[in-house]
Write an enzyme that holds these catalytic residues in place. Structure first.
Site, PDB file in Angstrom:
ATOM      1  N   SER A 179       0.781  -1.345  -0.080  1.00 23.38           N
ATOM      2  CA  SER A 179       0.101   0.153  -0.025  1.00 23.38           C
ATOM      3  C   SER A 179       0.782   1.315   0.019  1.00 23.38           C
ATOM      4  CB  SER A 179      -0.990  -0.064   1.070  1.00 23.38           C
ATOM      5  OG  SER A 179      -1.929  -1.004   0.921  1.00 23.38           O
ATOM      6  N   THR A 180       2.238   1.286   0.140  1.00 21.08           N
ATOM      7  CA  THR A 180       2.991   2.273  -0.042  1.00 21.08           C
ATOM      8  C   THR A 180       2.850   2.872  -1.433  1.00 21.08           C
ATOM      9  OG1 THR A 180       4.602   1.697   1.426  1.00 21.08           O
ATOM     10  CG2 THR A 180       5.374   3.118  -0.143  1.00 21.08           C
TER      11      THR A 180
END
Length: 400
Positions: A69-70
């Site tokens: 999710s970065t």
């Protein structure tokens, strides 16, 4: 485990190297990299360890790794570039750009609710097969036709996988190209930053393999294993569903084997950017220096959406930090200090422990990437926390 660390640290930032080495000897890292800039200049650029579980491949300066999710920070950045150009309006209904999205009572949902996890679309209403995530049109059509899982705008709920399809489809419709293509042509390509959403086959040989946490059994890594312990039974607007919210989100739209060529080559803009730490720090360096977006845009994207201490209806049964996470417009806000002492710093973390952020006031950017799964998407991973702490201690000593 003793690991040789490669790369450079500017004088005065040796603490970061020491903590990076401890991540291998004391905190279980397999392969990893960390990079940071101050005043636009790299003061940390380190890497070490192994790119696979057999330790047959060393981690190199240009090793790419899945950052889960970065990725969302990169996806949100693309949307804000279009907003700044006047091509996308945060307060316009999504259906203005995506007419099919008006179905099932969604005609009035504004763009900003998609960026701030307030649209209620954590999954399609019908489960989708393992390979559906590789079919962009199928997923976006399913989301356009789905009713929200709670009344939009009344609560936040982390859109673990669907965030990228929702925001990415807006970018595609407005710009005329896919999210991954837009990111590469407008941001990472011109900057020479190694960050891909949809990693070309020619670059996949540089990809590290993800490995489970030391406490986990071996086997194929998937979305479920990546997010670790799943939440307790659902609450609030999801009471009618038999699955816990995060289980629902990941089960209805699974992402499958994250070490496969199919996953690496697909565009899943909430979850599958493959990047180097230096590449991510380069992008956030430009944000910290006000060169990618105007000051007004930076203030807008890091302004909290929703009320104070508002529970996240998807993450609320997770860690104490995650359950009341504060969101800006596509970015995690720095309410717990995981991005240093400045509460105005912003960025995004990924499942397993990757993290990247910009701190405009201190003119700092930072990124940590790794292939050994750890604490998760909230930025609580102690490996990163120690690195960030060492970075700011060094900066404080440097500036007096």
């Amino acid at each position: 485990m003793s690991v040789r660390v490669h790369g450079t640290c500017a004088p005065g930032f040796e603490r970061v190297r020491e903590e990076f080495e401890r991540n291998f000897t004391e905190r279980g890292d397999l392969g990893a990299a960390v990079a940071a800039t101050v005043d636009g200049v790299f003061v940390v650029d380190l890497w070490g360890g192994a790119a696979d579980r057999s330790c047959g491949r060393p981690w190199e300066r240009d090793t790419l790794v899945n950052v889960y999710s970065t990725t969302k920070g990169m996806t949100a950045l693309c949307a804000h570039l279009l907003v700044e150009r006047g091509e996308l309006d945060l307060d316009a209904p999504v259906a203005r750009y995506w007419p099919k999205f008006a179905a099932a009572g969604k005609a009035d949902i504004p763009v900003r609710w998609l960026l701030s996890h307030r649209g209620g679309l954590i999954a399609p209403r019908e489960p989708m097969g393992r390979d559906a995530v590789y079919d962009w049109e199928r997923v976006t059509d399913a989301l356009a036709g789905s009713a929200p899982w709670w009344r939009p705008g009344t609560a936040q709920g982390y859109h673990a996988v669907t965030f990228g399809f929702l925001v990415g489809e807006l970018v595609r419709r407005v710009s005329g190209v896919s999210l991954g293509t837009f990111l590469r042509s407008e941001v990472t390509g011109p900057l020479g930053a190694d960050v891909f959403v949809g990693t070309p086959e020619s670059e996949q040989g540089r990809c590290a393999d993800m490995a489970p946490a030391l406490s986990a059994a071996g086997g194929t890594l998937s979305a479920g294993s990546a997010f670790g312990r799943l939440p307790a039974p659902p609450v609030g607007g999801l009471d009618e569903h038999p699955l816990a919210p995060l289980t629902l989100a990941l089960g209805y739209l699974p992402i499958g084997d994250v070490n496969s060529a199919a996953y690496r080559g697909a565009e899943i803009p909430a979850a599958n950017a493959h990047a180097t730490a230096r590449g991510l720090a380069t992008v956030y360096r430009e944000l910290a220096g006000g060169r990618l977006l105007a000051a007004e845009t930076l203030e807008r994207l890091r302004t909290r959406q929703g009320g104070p201490d508002e529970p996240d209806v998807v993450l609320r049964a997770g860690t104490p930090l995650a359950e009341t996470w504060q969101w800006g417009l596509g970015f995690m806000l720095n309410q717990y200090g995981q991005a240093g002492p400045n509460p105005r710093a912003f960025g995004h973390g990924g499942a397993g422990g990757s993290y990247a952020f910009a701190d405009p006031e201190n003119r700092v950017s930072y990124a940590y990437t790794m292939n050994r799964m750890g604490a998760g998407t909230s930025g609580e991973d102690l490996r990163s926390i120690h690195l960030v702490g060492a970075l700011y201690k060094s900066l404080r000593d440097r500036r007096g």
